[in-house]
Write an enzyme that holds these catalytic residues in place. Structure first.
Site, PDB file in Angstrom:
ATOM      1  N   ALA B  94      40.155  45.460  47.837  1.00  0.00           N
ATOM      2  CA  ALA B  94      41.444  45.811  46.821  1.00  0.00           C
ATOM      3  C   ALA B  94      40.849  45.771  45.242  1.00  0.00           C
ATOM      4  O   ALA B  94      39.801  45.280  45.022  1.00  0.00           O
ATOM      5  CB  ALA B  94      42.219  44.676  46.951  1.00  0.00           C
ATOM      6  N   LYS B  95      41.710  46.041  44.351  1.00  0.00           N
ATOM      7  CA  LYS B  95      41.200  46.039  42.938  1.00  0.00           C
ATOM      8  C   LYS B  95      42.539  45.453  42.174  1.00  0.00           C
ATOM      9  O   LYS B  95      43.526  45.264  42.898  1.00  0.00           O
ATOM     10  CB  LYS B  95      41.292  47.425  42.320  1.00  0.00           C
ATOM     11  CG  LYS B  95      39.983  48.331  42.543  1.00  0.00           C
ATOM     12  CD  LYS B  95      40.098  49.565  41.799  1.00  0.00           C
ATOM     13  CE  LYS B  95      39.214  50.400  42.134  1.00  0.00           C
ATOM     14  NZ  LYS B  95      39.456  51.657  41.482  1.00  0.00           N
ATOM     15  N   GLY B  96      42.328  44.705  41.001  1.00  0.00           N
ATOM     16  CA  GLY B  96      43.546  44.313  40.269  1.00  0.00           C
ATOM     17  C   GLY B  96      44.381  45.618  40.186  1.00  0.00           C
ATOM     18  O   GLY B  96      43.924  46.609  39.725  1.00  0.00           O
ATOM     19  N   GLY B  98      47.928  44.539  38.761  1.00  0.00           N
ATOM     20  CA  GLY B  98      49.404  44.218  38.264  1.00  0.00           C
ATOM     21  C   GLY B  98      49.448  44.855  36.790  1.00  0.00           C
ATOM     22  O   GLY B  98      50.625  44.794  36.349  1.00  0.00           O
ATOM     23  N   GLU B  99      48.479  44.921  36.028  1.00  0.00           N
ATOM     24  CA  GLU B  99      48.506  45.019  34.733  1.00  0.00           C
ATOM     25  C   GLU B  99      48.330  46.666  34.459  1.00  0.00           C
ATOM     26  O   GLU B  99      49.423  47.014  33.335  1.00  0.00           O
ATOM     27  CB  GLU B  99      47.136  44.567  34.127  1.00  0.00           C
ATOM     28  CG  GLU B  99      47.530  42.905  33.748  1.00  0.00           C
ATOM     29  CD  GLU B  99      46.375  42.341  34.870  1.00  0.00           C
ATOM     30  OE1 GLU B  99      46.062  43.099  35.569  1.00  0.00           O
ATOM     31  OE2 GLU B  99      46.826  41.105  35.200  1.00  0.00           O
TER      32      GLU B  99
END
Lengths: 160, 138
Positions: B94-96, B98-99
């Site tokens: 996974a990668k971040g 949310g932003e």
């Protein structure tokens, strides 16, 4: 004063101008109803009074004498989530959760209004309930799916 | 991004919004989509509604009455695309995510308004007063 909350008759001694929100949270310890803005803009504190959707931060205690109030705690019956609540969980209708109690109460009322759960009608029904983190898409989807499972006919009993 | 501009009121209506996100691996696809959708709508607020008004180091509009965020009627049904491309250095690939959904929508709204009106509004939010001034420019 006396009032009925979630079908249970309650008697409380409160200042007449105490907010219904605080009466519920402090005197009756029903903390499921949340305070968001406290000025009637966000809908987080939504409850039903005699079947009408209101912001409980804008209602004085003296206005609900003898009334029937439904809060988020009264939506599920006998410990069983309604189809709406279950589908909210499954379809990501809730993220951070602060809008969820009010959103569920608003959607619960809509599902019992007899209206068709079109995209426009559902969006209109929850327009007074702000959500900052879901983008509304999954909330609208959950309400539309719940409408397929719950009867669309008006049911005054379940509005309490 | 598809918008409609009302030339009487200078309001911008959002007709269609598509956002694709490359997030490595979607561990929980429903919640991952929800994160993208939430970020998208927040960014649409940034594009069209949300503005801090400052005076002498203080924000003047600190209330929900005067700092407006999108309601369910201000945004259309979103189309969300998750592109999976597992990332070896992230947990379970996974990668971040949310932003990043905040980044694209405001420029996309500005580009759509440019396409619709021929005028670039290079300051956010693209509020009716800003759009009126831009359209009145020769």
């Amino acid at each position: 004063m006396k009032l009925t909350v979630n079908g249970v008759s309650r008697e409380v001694e409160v200042a007449p101008l105490k907010r219904l929100l605080d009466l519920l949270r402090e005197d009756l310890e029903l903390t499921g109803t949340k305070e968001g803005c406290g000025e009637g803009e966000c809908g987080a504190c939504s409850v039903l009074i005699d079947g009408e959707l209101v912001n409980s931060c804008l209602v004085a205690a003296c206005q609900v004498e003898g009334a029937q109030v439904l809060t988020i705690e009264g939506v599920a019956a006998n410990g069983q989530l309604t189809a709406l609540q279950r589908i909210f969980v499954e379809r990501g209708g809730s993220q951070c959760g602060i809008c969820t109690p009010g959103m569920i109460v608003a959607a619960h009322r809509f599902l019992r209004s007899g209206q068709q759960a079109t995209n426009e009608k559902v969006r209109e029904a929850i327009a007074g309930n702000l959500c900052r983190c879901t983008g509304y898409a999954k909330i609208v989807e959950a309400i539309q799916l719940a409408a397929l499972e719950e009867p669309a006919s008006p049911d005054p009993e379940s509005q309490r | 991004m598809e918008v409609e501009v009302d030339l009487d009121t200078f309001e911008v209506a959002l007709l269609d919004v598509v956002q694709a996100a490359e997030i490595g691996k979607a561990i929980h696809p429903v919640l991952a989509e929800g994160q993208v959708e939430g970020g998208t709508v927040q960014a649409l607020g940034y594009a069209l509604l949300e503005e801090h008004v400052w005076s002498q180091g203080r924000i003047l509009n600190t209330r929900m009455q005067n700092y407006l965020i999108p309601t369910s009627l201000d945004v259309p049904s979103l189309r969300t695309v998750l592109l999976e491309n597992p990332y070896p250095s992230g947990p379970y690939g996974a990668k971040g995510m949310g932003e990043l959904p905040m980044n694209g929508p405001a420029p996309a709204v500005a580009a759509a308004v440019l396409h619709a009106t021929g005028k670039l509004v290079a300051e956010l939010p693209i509020s009716p007063d800003r759009l009126m001034r831009a359209l009145e420019r020769p």
